[in-house]
Design an enzyme around this catalytic site. Sequence first.
Site, PDB file in Angstrom:
ATOM      1  N   ASP A  67      -7.113   1.346   1.173  1.00  0.00           N
ATOM      2  CA  ASP A  67      -7.274   0.456  -0.309  1.00  0.00           C
ATOM      3  C   ASP A  67      -7.400   1.197  -1.031  1.00  0.00           C
ATOM      4  OD1 ASP A  67      -6.974  -2.849  -0.369  1.00  0.00           O
ATOM      5  OD2 ASP A  67      -8.218  -2.087   1.123  1.00  0.00           O
TER       6      ASP A  67
ATOM      7  N   HIS B 175      -4.756  -4.448  10.208  1.00  0.00           N
ATOM      8  CA  HIS B 175      -6.564  -4.494  10.128  1.00  0.00           C
ATOM      9  C   HIS B 175      -7.112  -5.019  10.759  1.00  0.00           C
ATOM     10  CE1 HIS B 175      -5.335  -6.394   6.617  1.00  0.00           C
ATOM     11  NE2 HIS B 175      -7.055  -6.247   5.875  1.00  0.00           N
TER      12      HIS B 175
ATOM     13  N   HIS C 262      -3.390   0.750   6.815  1.00  0.00           N
ATOM     14  CA  HIS C 262      -4.441  -0.202   5.909  1.00  0.00           C
ATOM     15  C   HIS C 262      -5.280   1.186   5.207  1.00  0.00           C
ATOM     16  CE1 HIS C 262      -4.496  -4.133   3.976  1.00  0.00           C
ATOM     17  NE2 HIS C 262      -5.472  -3.264   2.777  1.00  0.00           N
TER      18      HIS C 262
ATOM     19  N   ASP D 246      -9.034   0.392   7.589  1.00  0.00           N
ATOM     20  CA  ASP D 246      -9.855  -0.649   5.986  1.00  0.00           C
ATOM     21  C   ASP D 246     -10.356  -0.048   5.283  1.00  0.00           C
ATOM     22  OD1 ASP D 246      -9.300  -2.941   4.542  1.00  0.00           O
ATOM     23  OD2 ASP D 246     -10.580  -3.495   5.892  1.00  0.00           O
TER      24      ASP D 246
ATOM     25  N   GLU E  86      -0.480  -6.866   1.026  1.00  0.00           N
ATOM     26  CA  GLU E  86      -1.432  -7.688   0.907  1.00  0.00           C
ATOM     27  C   GLU E  86      -1.899  -9.003   0.515  1.00  0.00           C
ATOM     28  OE1 GLU E  86      -6.510  -6.727   3.526  1.00  0.00           O
ATOM     29  OE2 GLU E  86      -5.576  -5.902   1.336  1.00  0.00           O
TER      30      GLU E  86
ATOM     31  N   HIS F  13      -5.220 -11.289   8.501  1.00  0.00           N
ATOM     32  CA  HIS F  13      -6.115 -12.521   7.650  1.00  0.00           C
ATOM     33  C   HIS F  13      -4.978 -13.696   7.434  1.00  0.00           C
ATOM     34  CE1 HIS F  13      -8.046 -10.169   4.228  1.00  0.00           C
ATOM     35  NE2 HIS F  13      -6.788  -8.591   5.521  1.00  0.00           N
TER      36      HIS F  13
ATOM     37  N   HIS G 183      -4.005 -13.968   2.372  1.00  0.00           N
ATOM     38  CA  HIS G 183      -5.179 -12.578   2.537  1.00  0.00           C
ATOM     39  C   HIS G 183      -6.682 -13.743   2.586  1.00  0.00           C
ATOM     40  CE1 HIS G 183      -9.124 -10.443   0.470  1.00  0.00           C
ATOM     41  NE2 HIS G 183      -8.224  -9.318   1.495  1.00  0.00           N
TER      42      HIS G 183
END
Length: 420
Positions: A47, A242, A45, A311, A148, A221, A175
């Site tokens: 971003d 993650h 993961h 992450d 995600e 999540h 999420h």
Amino acid sequence: MSPRLIFIPCLALWISCCAITLAEEDPYLTRAQSLMTVTPLIDGHNDLPWQLRKNFNNQLNKVNLTTLNTTHTSIPKIKKGKIGAQFWSAYVPCDTQYKDAVRQTLEQIDVIHRMCGTYPDTFQFATSSAEIENAFRSKKVASLIGVEGGHSIDSSLATLRIMYYMGARYLTLTHSCNTPWADNWLVDTGSEPSEHNGLSAFGKQLIAEMNRLGMLIDLAHVPVKVMNEVLEMSKAPVIFSHSSAYTICPHKRNVPDDILAKVHQKGGIVMVNFYNDYVTCSNTANLSDVADHFDHIKKVGGVDIVGFGGDYDGVTRVPEGLEDVSKYPYLVAELLRRGWTDEDVKAALGENLLRVMKKVEEIRDSMASSLPDDVPIPYDDVNNPCRTSYGYLDSGAVHSLSILTLLLALASQAVMTSAV
């Protein structure tokens, strides 16, 4: 100038040079870097695509990833960190739900594709275990897509399939918001109410369809109830792209020991998150604290369920010693220093994730004769001002008829009561 004044800066320079030499000759770091040249480090993961959205509105032509220095991730940092494969996150915030989540997610998928096309010497787009291995042999960073948040598909199995066809290879079920078919992790904190007691009937349809497609199911999540339901019903192994160990840091985004054991039984993987809040449950953390999570997951679930899910560029605080993606070799070196064998490290680097992907692909192939699920979510579950009812035959009439039936029943009951 006195000899003493000359000696002091020379001594300082000598000490500095010795420190650099010792760091370069750290046998654990040398060994780590060697292992990372034969086994791809596959991170679950990152971003960076969201940073491209937030800072440049996805205008990739205005960004140079070779000189970008305001993010955890850039091409020089990736190369120094010896990343072999990366799941790039196609993330859009929860406030897009019931609005433009699908459009914005498609734009994030687009920017990942364009990133690979703009830097072909560094990135090679991948959608399978074989393509990861091919990219690694070509000394490219295999670049995969993870969506995600289940709000991104707008409760549509067709949209899920379209994103899969566009290259998305995992979906994080939620999420930080409930969807019309699944609860999110905040339910376990008590800050949000449960709407489905885990997964709704449509949520269970979605799990089966992901198995059929060959799409990784990501349980980062989600609340523990959803973790258990998916682990029970999924034919394929699952991932936590993650998340870290709850026993080390009791944050509800982390994975409890009983779930770690079930992930082992299912043949899945937990990819350790580097966010300080999930590492130490505080604002500060260091590299050693992250290694504690690797050790614990290995102890409870076995080395076969451990992976990396930093992450980076999705969090505001990262541990000392893991300031950006260039620092991965130092974490690998720490695991070796703690007694991890070369085979242990190779498993965590990438062999575990490759095994999971191959199993998911095997399940997909075994279901090749199964038809796509085209039963939509019940309209009442998604009825809102931003959604029309086309395709739901006489949805308004059915709804009105249901109300009429209820009113007649209540009236009949009232008559009977008055007669008594």
